[in-house]
Design an enzyme around this catalytic site. Structure first.
Site, PDB file in Angstrom:
ATOM      1  N   GLU A 103       3.365  -4.633  -9.035  1.00  0.00           N
ATOM      2  CA  GLU A 103       2.483  -3.846  -8.142  1.00  0.00           C
ATOM      3  C   GLU A 103       1.484  -4.658  -7.653  1.00  0.00           C
ATOM      4  OE1 GLU A 103       3.968  -0.879  -6.981  1.00  0.00           O
ATOM      5  OE2 GLU A 103       4.252  -0.195  -9.186  1.00  0.00           O
TER       6      GLU A 103
ATOM      7  N   ASP B  23       7.509  -1.731   0.703  1.00  0.00           N
ATOM      8  CA  ASP B  23       8.101  -0.531   0.853  1.00  0.00           C
ATOM      9  C   ASP B  23       8.899  -0.349   2.114  1.00  0.00           C
ATOM     10  OD1 ASP B  23       6.026  -0.410  -1.058  1.00  0.00           O
ATOM     11  OD2 ASP B  23       4.847   1.020   0.502  1.00  0.00           O
TER      12      ASP B  23
HETATM   13  C1  GLA Z   1       1.554   0.575  -1.336  1.00  0.00           C
HETATM   14  C2  GLA Z   1       1.817  -0.700  -0.400  1.00  0.00           C
HETATM   15  C3  GLA Z   1       2.777  -1.655  -1.001  1.00  0.00           C
HETATM   16  C4  GLA Z   1       2.466  -2.336  -2.289  1.00  0.00           C
HETATM   17  C5  GLA Z   1       1.911  -0.983  -3.305  1.00  0.00           C
HETATM   18  C6  GLA Z   1       1.627  -1.733  -4.426  1.00  0.00           C
HETATM   19  O1  GLA Z   1       3.010   1.168  -1.624  1.00  0.00           O
HETATM   20  O2  GLA Z   1       2.392  -0.001   0.767  1.00  0.00           O
HETATM   21  O3  GLA Z   1       2.737  -2.640   0.098  1.00  0.00           O
HETATM   22  O4  GLA Z   1       1.285  -2.870  -2.211  1.00  0.00           O
HETATM   23  O5  GLA Z   1       1.237  -0.116  -2.733  1.00  0.00           O
HETATM   24  O6  GLA Z   1       2.553  -2.316  -5.061  1.00  0.00           O
END
Ligand code: GLA
Length: 383
Positions: A32, A171
């Site tokens: 994360e 994502d």
């Molecule tokens: C969001 C962002 C991702 C990532 C997560 C944390 O989902 O869109 O790019 O940084 O938070 O892991």
């Protein structure tokens, strides 16, 4: 895809759709806030998807409706400068048009109809699913010949350049590239991927805290700045290139906050690689310890949990004991947690959440039992 969805398209546009683009939301098993530090992430796609029916237009107009927001629509010309419009979800379509045009692509106008069952505001990447599904539709309609990874990168640019969110690539990349039944180890420095099978007896249980998320983008962007400053102080271009030793050497040159943020990212990268091994060996003890350590690091060092998600993790971990691994997942400040456990133990999570969560936090949680889904698909219909 339901016949009703096609019928709605026909009613709105008085014509048949030419194709369907479909992209999933995601859950992150571990890794994360490592993506924008060019580290490792280990997400899986969900079987919740955003679907877009599409058809070309000849008048340079982009027209979009959503079954999730009846009565709200967006329409704009591809010949005008692309600026934010009145519809929040419509802006994701504008954002994709904006970045593709900036990259020099000529887009065809389109009639679009969206439908999504990805829970929103839960940290399960409903916006990435929309960007990737729209990217897939534009790719087909305008013959752009983009790879799934390129579509993902344009989705991230849409967030960074148009939606004011300085997110990483996780994502969009999992939404574009996932393999059903697998999680994806992604090296955000090289974009190399490795699909890792999720043992079939293991359930992905997602519990949405339904905690109202506020100021998420500004907090998110602030964390990213902390990380970049910590990297600069250590003389490395990103935290991917930092080690715990290097961090200790520079501790006195940093604020306590910068130190903690970097400590999370460096330790989290190591946990991702260890989790891949533990998953392949179905080693629940290791999975539990790694996910617990990740959650604690997100709570204490990165400071992105809230009492409701800390509480949900505690409730579910207590219920599962040694039979499950639990942590917060996604962008934090509320959102969802993930539990990995055997299918037959899902009931323990459901019972514990029902018995304790609302009583402690005054909120109702949603429990989703998911399978790891496939990434972006685009199909065209016979005329
Ligand atoms: C969001 C962002 C991702 C990532 C997560 C944390 O989902 O869109 O790019 O940084 O938070 O892991």
């Amino acid at each position: 895809m339901s016949q009703a969805f096609i019928n709605t398209f026909q009613q709105l546009y008085a014509a048949q759709p030419e194709g369907l683009s479909s992209a999933p939301g995601r859950v992150n098993l571990i890794g994360e806030f490592t993506d924008y530090n060019l580290g490792y992430v280990f997400p899986a796609a969900l079987n919740f998807r955003t679907q877009v029916l599409f058809r070309a237009r000849t008048d340079q107009q982009m027209v979009v409706h959503s079954q999730n927001y009846p009565g709200e629509s967006d329409r704009f010309s591809l010949q005008d400068p692309i600026t934010p419009g009145p519809s929040q979800w419509g802006n994701y379509i504008r954002a994709m048009v904006y970045v593709l045009q900036q990259a020099g692509f000529t887009l065809t106008g389109a009639d679009l109809l969206i439908d999504s069952d990805v829970p929103q505001g839960a940290g399960l990447s409903s916006s990435a699913a929309l960007e990737v599904a729209i990217g897939g539709a534009f790719n087909q309609l305008s013959g752009l010949a983009l790879t799934p990874a390129q579509i993902a990168l344009f989705g991230q640019q849409a967030e960074n350049q148009f939606m004011n969110c300085q997110c990483g690539i996780m994502d969009q990349m999992i939404s574009a590239q996932a393999t059903a039944g697998h999680a994806l180890l992604l090296d955000c420095a090289t974009l190399a991927t490795r699909a890792v099978a999720i043992p079939p007896e293991l359930a992905l249980v997602i519990v949405n805290s339904n905690y109202p998320r506020k100021l998420v983008d500004s907090e998110y962007n602030g964390r990213r700045q902390d990380c970049e400053q910590a990297a600069a102080i250590m003389g490395v271009s990103t935290l991917r290139d930092a080690s715990m030793d290097l961090l200790q050497q520079h501790q006195n040159a940093m604020t306590a906050q910068q130190y903690k943020r970097a400590h999370h990212v460096i330790s989290e990268n190591a946990r991702v690689l260890a989790t891949v091994d533990a998953l392949q060996q179905s080693d629940m003890t290791q999975l539990r310890l790694l996910m617990q350590a990740s959650h604690q690091s997100l709570r204490d060092d990165f400071e992105v949990t809230v009492p409701a998600t800390d509480g949900l993790v505690e409730i579910c971990q207590t219920a599962l004991g040694s039979k499950g691994a639990v942590r917060m997942t996604g962008g934090g400040f509320g959102g969802a947690i993930i539990c990995l456990c055997a299918q037959q133990d899902v009931v323990l999570v459901e019972q514990a959440v029902a018995a304790h969560y609302q009583a402690r936090f005054g909120l109702k949680a949603d429990v989703y039992v998911c399978q790891a889904g496939a990434g972006l698909t685009v199909q065209t219909f016979a005329a």
